[in-house]
Motif scaffolding. Sequence first.
Motif, PDB file in Angstrom:
ATOM      1  N   GLY A 255       0.811  -1.206   0.000  1.00  0.00           N
ATOM      2  CA  GLY A 255       0.000   0.000   0.000  1.00  0.00           C
ATOM      3  C   GLY A 255       0.843   1.254   0.000  1.00  0.00           C
ATOM      4  N   ARG A 256       0.745   2.038   1.060  1.00  0.00           N
ATOM      5  CA  ARG A 256       1.353   3.364   1.080  1.00  0.00           C
ATOM      6  C   ARG A 256       2.870   3.350   1.122  1.00  0.00           C
ATOM      7  NH1 ARG A 256       1.749   4.696   6.808  1.00  0.00           N
ATOM      8  NH2 ARG A 256       0.796   3.003   8.026  1.00  0.00           N
ATOM      9  N   GLY A 257       3.496   2.201   1.390  1.00  0.00           N
ATOM     10  CA  GLY A 257       4.956   2.124   1.361  1.00  0.00           C
ATOM     11  C   GLY A 257       5.518   2.075  -0.051  1.00  0.00           C
ATOM     12  N   ASN A 258       4.679   1.773  -1.030  1.00  0.00           N
ATOM     13  CA  ASN A 258       5.066   1.709  -2.454  1.00  0.00           C
ATOM     14  C   ASN A 258       6.128   0.640  -2.746  1.00  0.00           C
ATOM     15  OD1 ASN A 258       3.333   3.839  -3.099  1.00  0.00           O
ATOM     16  ND2 ASN A 258       4.938   5.373  -2.821  1.00  0.00           N
ATOM     17  N   HIS A 341      15.545   3.224   1.432  1.00  0.00           N
ATOM     18  CA  HIS A 341      14.552   3.321   0.361  1.00  0.00           C
ATOM     19  C   HIS A 341      13.585   4.484   0.598  1.00  0.00           C
ATOM     20  CE1 HIS A 341      15.977  -0.575  -0.968  1.00  0.00           C
ATOM     21  NE2 HIS A 341      15.058  -0.649  -1.909  1.00  0.00           N
ATOM     22  N   LEU A 342      13.280   4.759   1.851  1.00  0.00           N
ATOM     23  CA  LEU A 342      12.281   5.786   2.161  1.00  0.00           C
ATOM     24  C   LEU A 342      12.830   7.199   1.959  1.00  0.00           C
ATOM     25  CD1 LEU A 342      10.748   4.266   5.425  1.00  0.00           C
ATOM     26  CD2 LEU A 342       9.886   4.082   3.077  1.00  0.00           C
ATOM     27  N   ASP A 343      14.130   7.381   2.204  1.00  0.00           N
ATOM     28  CA  ASP A 343      14.748   8.707   2.073  1.00  0.00           C
ATOM     29  C   ASP A 343      16.224   8.518   1.720  1.00  0.00           C
ATOM     30  OD1 ASP A 343      15.719  11.292   2.250  1.00  0.00           O
ATOM     31  OD2 ASP A 343      14.568  11.785   4.057  1.00  0.00           O
ATOM     32  N   ALA A 384      21.083  10.711  -9.459  1.00  0.00           N
ATOM     33  CA  ALA A 384      20.419   9.580 -10.121  1.00  0.00           C
ATOM     34  C   ALA A 384      19.480   8.920  -9.130  1.00  0.00           C
ATOM     35  CB  ALA A 384      21.459   8.584 -10.632  1.00  0.00           C
ATOM     36  N   ARG A 385      18.205   9.193  -9.249  1.00  0.00           N
ATOM     37  CA  ARG A 385      17.210   8.650  -8.327  1.00  0.00           C
ATOM     38  C   ARG A 385      15.960   8.233  -9.100  1.00  0.00           C
ATOM     39  NH1 ARG A 385      20.969   8.864  -5.479  1.00  0.00           N
ATOM     40  NH2 ARG A 385      21.198   9.777  -3.394  1.00  0.00           N
ATOM     41  N   ASP A 386      15.579   6.976  -8.937  1.00  0.00           N
ATOM     42  CA  ASP A 386      14.342   6.488  -9.539  1.00  0.00           C
ATOM     43  C   ASP A 386      13.243   6.298  -8.500  1.00  0.00           C
ATOM     44  OD1 ASP A 386      15.322   6.306 -12.184  1.00  0.00           O
ATOM     45  OD2 ASP A 386      16.281   4.386 -11.737  1.00  0.00           O
ATOM     46  N   ILE A 387      13.530   6.622  -7.251  1.00  0.00           N
ATOM     47  CA  ILE A 387      12.535   6.487  -6.193  1.00  0.00           C
ATOM     48  C   ILE A 387      12.413   7.812  -5.464  1.00  0.00           C
ATOM     49  CG2 ILE A 387      12.824   3.999  -5.892  1.00  0.00           C
ATOM     50  CD1 ILE A 387      14.629   4.559  -3.518  1.00  0.00           C
ATOM     51  N   GLY A 388      11.208   8.102  -4.986  1.00  0.00           N
ATOM     52  CA  GLY A 388      10.971   9.315  -4.234  1.00  0.00           C
ATOM     53  C   GLY A 388      10.825   9.021  -2.757  1.00  0.00           C
ATOM     54  N   ASP A 389      10.873  10.057  -1.943  1.00  0.00           N
ATOM     55  CA  ASP A 389      10.746   9.884  -0.502  1.00  0.00           C
ATOM     56  C   ASP A 389       9.356   9.383  -0.139  1.00  0.00           C
ATOM     57  OD1 ASP A 389      13.251  10.914  -0.524  1.00  0.00           O
ATOM     58  OD2 ASP A 389      12.764  12.778   0.537  1.00  0.00           O
ATOM     59  N   VAL A 390       9.301   8.524   0.867  1.00  0.00           N
ATOM     60  CA  VAL A 390       8.045   8.010   1.409  1.00  0.00           C
ATOM     61  C   VAL A 390       8.044   8.269   2.904  1.00  0.00           C
ATOM     62  CG1 VAL A 390       6.599   5.967   1.757  1.00  0.00           C
ATOM     63  CG2 VAL A 390       7.913   6.209  -0.363  1.00  0.00           C
TER      64      VAL A 390
END
Length: 430
Positions: A255-258, A341-343, A384-390
């Motif tokens: 869910g919200r953790g992506n 992964h989150l930040d 180089a980042r393919d993920i955003g902060d969660v």
Amino acid sequence: MIIAGGPAGATEFPPPLRAEDFLEFDRNQAALGQLLFYDKILSGNRNISCSTCHHPKFGTGDGLSLGIGEGGVGLGPERSAGSGESRIRKRIPRNAPGLWNLGAREVDTLFHDGRLSRSDSYENGFNSPAEEWLPQGFNSILAAQAVFPLVAQFEMAGNPKENEISGALHDRIDAGWPILAKRVRVIPEYGGLFVDAFDNIDAAEQVTIVEIANALAAFMATEWQSIDSPFDQLLNGDDSALSTAQMRGADIFYGRGNCEQCHSGKLMSDQRFYAIGVPPFGPGRTRRFDPMARDVGRMGESDALEDAYRFRTPMLRNVALTAPYGHNGAYPSLEGIIRQHLDPDRALAAWRPENAALPVVPWLSAIDFIIWQDKREMARQMSARDIGDVDLADKDILDLVDFLGSLTGSSVQNPPMGQPTKVPSGLPVD
């Protein structure tokens, strides 16, 4: 599949992973592969086996951030870099991945940078570092993968002038495989086992590296198939298989953790490549002729700038057993790699060299973290980042850790074959 979860409500989970999702392998070939996997006869200097870096004691890894290959002494986190003329010349540039579920039919890409994939590019079934020189007849991508550590200088082959394998490799990558095959087949016990296990082998003289690799793949796929974790039980209809905390973590993961955006499907990996900002260190793997001690990830295989610093999404069954985490083992705990992964930027700023599990190697220490002195290269990697902060609370992260623990198979401590006490070569078994 939708299952009622915790506070997050109904959560959509992937279909269950079942036995029919795996390739079938001959059991006699698997039994032969068991012996080969633990036999140091397959290394150039007869001093390292496949199991040295992929040992069941350490979750089919080695417990190190970057492995100690040819020239090392010992096993797992206690392995040292050796001494004298036989000491290691270089750290293995990447973390030794676990071997769980690599016999699944869906697996189409292997290695952190994907340099081996199923393809008809070279008319032999695979796109690989051996290109058109890779033999035909492998029973799976796992078998094709098995031949490359055998001819890697710092992993198993050895250094120039040390043995006939390392010498042959300086001619062409495929020159070492026939020598290894002959080494094995002239041992009478091995010769007989190959004749018994393979329909296409009538005499030991016919054994090639292909049969050796097929046996290794049969063993690894059979030994480390894992589909009976509590999470697997949940997917198969047991609503009580997970604890309350694990169920909350599952709801966050899907869910919200992506997390499921990349760790998707039955294997919990989309087998694609992403730049996620894991702290860099070690010699890295670069493009050919690149003089820098950096790791460019997928770009090293594709030579495409857009692939810089991207690495393959790992599968997650038994992930709690396979620390440390990241393509270079930068994080010793699941909590650490989750927070990364989150930040990614915050995690990078907080990371310290002592987080890495690196046996002390004084003659290599000057380059272990040299990349941090190159401000431009560090800036390139940070951009180089393919993920955003969660944004997740601390309790959410702990629930995710609990959920990842539910991916550990119930029978991992009792594999079908286990570790042999001796091997036909007579060499010691780690």
